[in-house]
Structure formats: C-alpha cells, structure tokens
Design a protein around this motif. Structure first.
Motif, PDB file in Angstrom:
ATOM      1  N   LYS A  40      35.316  -8.351  51.256  1.00 17.44           N
ATOM      2  CA  LYS A  40      35.554  -9.500  52.125  1.00 17.44           C
ATOM      3  C   LYS A  40      36.099  -9.067  53.481  1.00 17.44           C
ATOM      4  O   LYS A  40      35.751  -9.639  54.516  1.00 17.44           O
ATOM      5  CB  LYS A  40      36.546 -10.464  51.465  1.00 17.44           C
ATOM      6  CG  LYS A  40      35.971 -11.242  50.291  1.00 17.44           C
ATOM      7  CD  LYS A  40      37.006 -12.199  49.721  1.00 17.44           C
ATOM      8  CE  LYS A  40      36.415 -13.031  48.587  1.00 17.44           C
ATOM      9  NZ  LYS A  40      37.423 -13.957  48.016  1.00 17.44           N
ATOM     10  N   ARG A  41      36.927  -8.038  53.469  1.00 18.77           N
ATOM     11  CA  ARG A  41      37.525  -7.572  54.721  1.00 18.77           C
ATOM     12  C   ARG A  41      36.512  -6.835  55.579  1.00 18.77           C
ATOM     13  O   ARG A  41      36.480  -7.003  56.800  1.00 18.77           O
ATOM     14  CB  ARG A  41      38.716  -6.674  54.416  1.00 18.77           C
ATOM     15  CG  ARG A  41      39.453  -6.199  55.653  1.00 18.77           C
ATOM     16  CD  ARG A  41      40.689  -5.409  55.276  1.00 18.77           C
ATOM     17  NE  ARG A  41      41.401  -4.952  56.464  1.00 18.77           N
ATOM     18  CZ  ARG A  41      42.511  -4.202  56.419  1.00 18.77           C
ATOM     19  NH1 ARG A  41      43.016  -3.863  55.238  1.00 18.77           N
ATOM     20  NH2 ARG A  41      43.096  -3.826  57.531  1.00 18.77           N
TER      21      ARG A  41
ATOM     22  N   ILE B 257      36.351  -6.516  45.627  1.00 15.12           N
ATOM     23  CA  ILE B 257      36.000  -7.770  46.295  1.00 15.12           C
ATOM     24  C   ILE B 257      36.869  -7.975  47.531  1.00 15.12           C
ATOM     25  O   ILE B 257      36.399  -8.464  48.574  1.00 15.12           O
ATOM     26  CB  ILE B 257      36.148  -8.939  45.308  1.00 15.12           C
ATOM     27  CG1 ILE B 257      35.121  -8.804  44.171  1.00 15.12           C
ATOM     28  CG2 ILE B 257      35.990 -10.276  46.010  1.00 15.12           C
ATOM     29  CD1 ILE B 257      35.267  -9.828  43.081  1.00 15.12           C
ATOM     30  N   ARG B 258      38.144  -7.579  47.435  1.00 19.45           N
ATOM     31  CA  ARG B 258      39.036  -7.714  48.595  1.00 19.45           C
ATOM     32  C   ARG B 258      38.543  -6.877  49.777  1.00 19.45           C
ATOM     33  O   ARG B 258      38.493  -7.359  50.921  1.00 19.45           O
ATOM     34  CB  ARG B 258      40.455  -7.288  48.200  1.00 19.45           C
ATOM     35  CG  ARG B 258      41.417  -7.185  49.369  1.00 19.45           C
ATOM     36  CD  ARG B 258      42.817  -6.861  48.876  1.00 19.45           C
ATOM     37  NE  ARG B 258      42.831  -5.694  48.022  1.00 19.45           N
ATOM     38  CZ  ARG B 258      42.839  -4.440  48.480  1.00 19.45           C
ATOM     39  NH1 ARG B 258      42.823  -4.189  49.790  1.00 19.45           N
ATOM     40  NH2 ARG B 258      42.890  -3.423  47.635  1.00 19.45           N
ATOM     41  N   LEU B 259      38.151  -5.637  49.514  1.00 22.60           N
ATOM     42  CA  LEU B 259      37.647  -4.779  50.591  1.00 22.60           C
ATOM     43  C   LEU B 259      36.297  -5.272  51.101  1.00 22.60           C
ATOM     44  O   LEU B 259      36.005  -5.186  52.297  1.00 22.60           O
ATOM     45  CB  LEU B 259      37.533  -3.339  50.101  1.00 22.60           C
ATOM     46  CG  LEU B 259      38.862  -2.625  49.809  1.00 22.60           C
ATOM     47  CD1 LEU B 259      38.601  -1.261  49.209  1.00 22.60           C
ATOM     48  CD2 LEU B 259      39.692  -2.505  51.078  1.00 22.60           C
TER      49      LEU B 259
ATOM     50  N   ARG C  62      37.862  -4.500  40.086  1.00 24.24           N
ATOM     51  CA  ARG C  62      36.917  -5.503  40.586  1.00 24.24           C
ATOM     52  C   ARG C  62      37.554  -6.345  41.698  1.00 24.24           C
ATOM     53  O   ARG C  62      36.921  -6.624  42.728  1.00 24.24           O
ATOM     54  CB  ARG C  62      36.457  -6.386  39.430  1.00 24.24           C
ATOM     55  CG  ARG C  62      35.253  -7.243  39.714  1.00 24.24           C
ATOM     56  CD  ARG C  62      34.904  -8.038  38.462  1.00 24.24           C
ATOM     57  NE  ARG C  62      34.574  -7.161  37.349  1.00 24.24           N
ATOM     58  CZ  ARG C  62      33.349  -6.750  37.083  1.00 24.24           C
ATOM     59  NH1 ARG C  62      32.329  -7.150  37.842  1.00 24.24           N
ATOM     60  NH2 ARG C  62      33.122  -5.964  36.042  1.00 24.24           N
ATOM     61  N   PHE C  63      38.812  -6.727  41.512  1.00 28.60           N
ATOM     62  CA  PHE C  63      39.500  -7.523  42.530  1.00 28.60           C
ATOM     63  C   PHE C  63      39.712  -6.710  43.806  1.00 28.60           C
ATOM     64  O   PHE C  63      39.566  -7.229  44.918  1.00 28.60           O
ATOM     65  CB  PHE C  63      40.841  -8.019  42.005  1.00 28.60           C
ATOM     66  CG  PHE C  63      40.714  -9.040  40.906  1.00 28.60           C
ATOM     67  CD1 PHE C  63      39.629  -9.900  40.873  1.00 28.60           C
ATOM     68  CD2 PHE C  63      41.670  -9.145  39.906  1.00 28.60           C
ATOM     69  CE1 PHE C  63      39.493 -10.844  39.858  1.00 28.60           C
ATOM     70  CE2 PHE C  63      41.548 -10.079  38.897  1.00 28.60           C
ATOM     71  CZ  PHE C  63      40.455 -10.929  38.880  1.00 28.60           C
ATOM     72  N   ALA C  64      40.054  -5.405  43.645  1.00 30.71           N
ATOM     73  CA  ALA C  64      40.234  -4.553  44.824  1.00 30.71           C
ATOM     74  C   ALA C  64      38.922  -4.377  45.579  1.00 30.71           C
ATOM     75  O   ALA C  64      38.889  -4.381  46.819  1.00 30.71           O
ATOM     76  CB  ALA C  64      40.794  -3.193  44.399  1.00 30.71           C
TER      77      ALA C  64
ATOM     78  N   GLU D 142      28.615  -8.279  40.856  1.00 28.69           N
ATOM     79  CA  GLU D 142      29.207  -9.340  41.666  1.00 28.69           C
ATOM     80  C   GLU D 142      28.211  -9.951  42.644  1.00 28.69           C
ATOM     81  O   GLU D 142      28.571 -10.867  43.392  1.00 28.69           O
ATOM     82  CB  GLU D 142      30.428  -8.795  42.440  1.00 28.69           C
ATOM     83  CG  GLU D 142      31.580  -8.381  41.546  1.00 28.69           C
ATOM     84  CD  GLU D 142      32.138  -9.549  40.758  1.00 28.69           C
ATOM     85  OE1 GLU D 142      32.114 -10.684  41.281  1.00 28.69           O
ATOM     86  OE2 GLU D 142      32.590  -9.336  39.623  1.00 28.69           O
TER      87      GLU D 142
ATOM     88  N   GLU E 196      42.776   4.435  48.649  1.00 32.99           N
ATOM     89  CA  GLU E 196      43.865   3.618  48.116  1.00 32.99           C
ATOM     90  C   GLU E 196      44.454   4.182  46.828  1.00 32.99           C
ATOM     91  O   GLU E 196      45.492   3.716  46.376  1.00 32.99           O
ATOM     92  CB  GLU E 196      43.365   2.203  47.862  1.00 32.99           C
ATOM     93  CG  GLU E 196      43.100   1.402  49.133  1.00 32.99           C
ATOM     94  CD  GLU E 196      42.755  -0.046  48.839  1.00 32.99           C
ATOM     95  OE1 GLU E 196      42.668  -0.386  47.635  1.00 32.99           O
ATOM     96  OE2 GLU E 196      42.591  -0.820  49.785  1.00 32.99           O
TER      97      GLU E 196
END
Length: 332
Positions: free
Chosen positions: A97-98, A93-95, A89-91, A130, A114
């Motif tokens: 946002k980017r 959200i990181r992508l 989930r964190f990965a 999310e 990845e």
C-alpha cells in the motif's frame, strides 16, 4: 533326468517367487496381465490422489499400489506443517500500500531489511494469493559495450565520471504542458535532480546544473541527446569553461542514453501516471518527495537490490557513511 528335474524345480521356484512379489498375478491383476508402466508427468499431489483412488477401487495394499504407481510411501503419508503467515502477510500488504508501484521482488527486499527471513518465492506466492499486481517480464537488452570494455558507449567507472541528462514532458490538469530536466549519475545511479519548469531553454538548463556542480562536484562527461537546449552554443561554451566534455548520442538512438531513459520510464510509471498536478510547483514538491524515496529507500536491481544512496545508520552513537552503511545493510 536329474538335470531336467532341477530345471523344472527352479522354474517352479521362480513362479512361486513372482506370485509372492505380485509382478504377474495378485489382487490388482487376477488374470496375469503384464504390469502397467508407472505414472509419469504427474505431480506428487496427483500421484497421491491416484493411490487413494486405486486402493478404493481395487482394494489393494498400500505398499503394492505405491510401487506400481511410482510414489514412495513416505510421500503418501507426508503431512505438511502449516505455518502462520498472517504477520508476514500484513507486513507485505502494508508495504504494498505504501509503495504501490513496486513489484514483489522490491517488496521482498524491503521485508528483509525490516528483519523478515523470507525469500522472493514465498513473497510471490502470498503476492498472488492477495491478488496484487505482478510486474511484466521485459526482454533482456543487449549491452552497449563489449565484454572486453571496448567502447560502444562510454562506460562509467567511478562516481562523477558520466552524468546523463534528458527531458521528460507531461501536461497539467488544464492541458498546459511542462518539462522536467532529469540529471543522473550513471555509475552510482543516483538521481541528482529533477527540475520542473513550464518551459526550459539552454539558460534554464545551465541554471539547473550549476548548483549540482557545487554540491556533487564536476563530472568528466555529460551525456545527452541532440536537443536544441543541449547543443546550444552557450551550453557548449559553459561546459568547456568548467572542463566537462559533452557526449551526444546518435540521432534517433535513445537507447544510447539508457540509464536516463530507464529512470524517465520509472518516473512516469510511479509518479506521472499515478498523480494529477494542477501547478508545476505542486509537481516539483511531489517529485522531490518521491526522489528521496528513490535514492534512499527504493531497492535497485543493478545495485544488488540496494538503493543508490542508502540512508545513514546509527551504530553505537556513531554515524556510518555510505560505504559502511552498505556493508551494514548486507548483514541484515
């Protein structure tokens, strides 16, 4: 008499057997009414809730209730194994946002690159949880060539076969308009250049195309609309001297230049609608940065979710080319 007696005894045996099976009488049906049809059109979770409710109301056995409702006992007793998806989930959200303008399918492909072993359905579920945006579904467009490859529109068959050029218009924050010339290789889907100018005539188009010929080679055809910059005599003479054949679409038929029009829509959606430029130089810098991402990182659906020009990988100190890189990426 013996025959009648045997028939009566068999009927009694059948009645006892039906009583034992509970098809006519029993705890849930004391008056001997016909058996109710099994529940249809319900999900497994709804059938599980129906079994629990029925047993609480009628005090029936689990076996019989599951048989009447139509749910297997293993499905009733199944307990899903909960998995910890926090890292995924964190990965995601990181992508997100980017690459804020990407949908969940492109993000799923970036996650697989990845090293995550995940399919698009799980990514879509987390994406929805999310509250991230979901891409709108578009109507599938008809091909512009027949299945036997007969031409409605010249179909590219190799790199540098057909280049497509077109203009995109936008305005700066002070209201002043500017133009962008987009150049695309229709076969590889690589965007060769996006040139930003306040105004652009036929000479400016030639000035933008000349370094591309030195860098990428000469194409066989250049497809464009019937704009005055493209049909100018200076432009036609220059194309004839370098050996490039012009292809002009029918007036009012932008879909015949579909590859370039599709890219122009992506450029507007991911850059022009998301950024606010004060000068053309600032616009050129931001577009060039985004262009490197588009050509080397952004997954392309028409290329099996691979970028047009995958970034070079280093394997045992050896640099891999584009084709070898594509093979290496397919193993990831």
């Amino acid at each position: 008499v013996s025959v009648v007696g045997d028939a009566q005894s068999r009927e009694r045996e059948y009645a006892v057997e039906e009583d034992r099976r509970g098809t006519r009488t029993g705890q849930a049906d004391p008056q001997g009414k016909p058996e109710l049809p099994k529940a249809q059109g319900l999900t497994t979770g709804q059938l599980r809730q129906a079994v629990i409710h029925t047993r609480q109301k009628l005090a029936t056995s689990e076996r019989r209730t599951c048989r009447v409702i139509g749910l297997s006992r293993s499905s009733l007793q199944y307990q899903p194994a909960r998995k910890d998806d926090d890292a995924l989930r964190f990965a995601l959200i990181r992508l997100a946002k980017r690459y804020g303008r990407y949908g969940y399918r492109k993000i799923a492909e970036l996650l697989r690159i990845e090293g995550w072993k995940v399919n698009h359905k799980k990514v879509e579920r987390i994406w929805r949880e999310e509250g991230l945006q979901l891409p709108q579904r578009h109507k599938k467009r008809r091909r512009l060539y027949h299945k036997d490859s007969s031409i409605i529109r010249l179909r590219p068959t190799h790199p540098n076969h057909v280049w497509a050029i077109d203009f995109v218009h936008d305005k700066l924050d002070n209201g002043r308009s500017y133009k962008m010339l987009t150049v695309l290789d229709e076969y590889t889907r690589q965007v060769l250049a996006v040139t930003v100018r306040t105004r652009m005539r036929a000479d400016d188009v030639l000035e933008a195309l000349y370094p591309l010929l030195l860098r990428h080679g000469t194409p066989e055809y250049i497809r464009s609309d019937n704009g005055p910059e493209f049909i100018a005599q200076a432009m036609q003479d220059w194309l004839a001297r370098v050996g490039i054949k012009p292809i002009r679409i029918y007036p009012g038929s932008p879909w015949e230049n579909g590859y370039n029009e599709r890219f122009n829509g992506t450029l507007r959606h991911e850059v022009l609608n998301a950024e606010w430029f004060t000068t053309t130089k600032q616009a050129q810098i931001v577009i060039n940065q985004w262009l490197r991402q588009y050509n080397h990182i952004r997954p392309h659906q028409a290329l099996n979710m691979r970028p047009p020009v995958p970034e070079t990988l280093i394997s045992n100190g050896t640099e891999l080319g584009a084709r070898q890189c594509d093979r290496q990426c397919r193993k990831l």
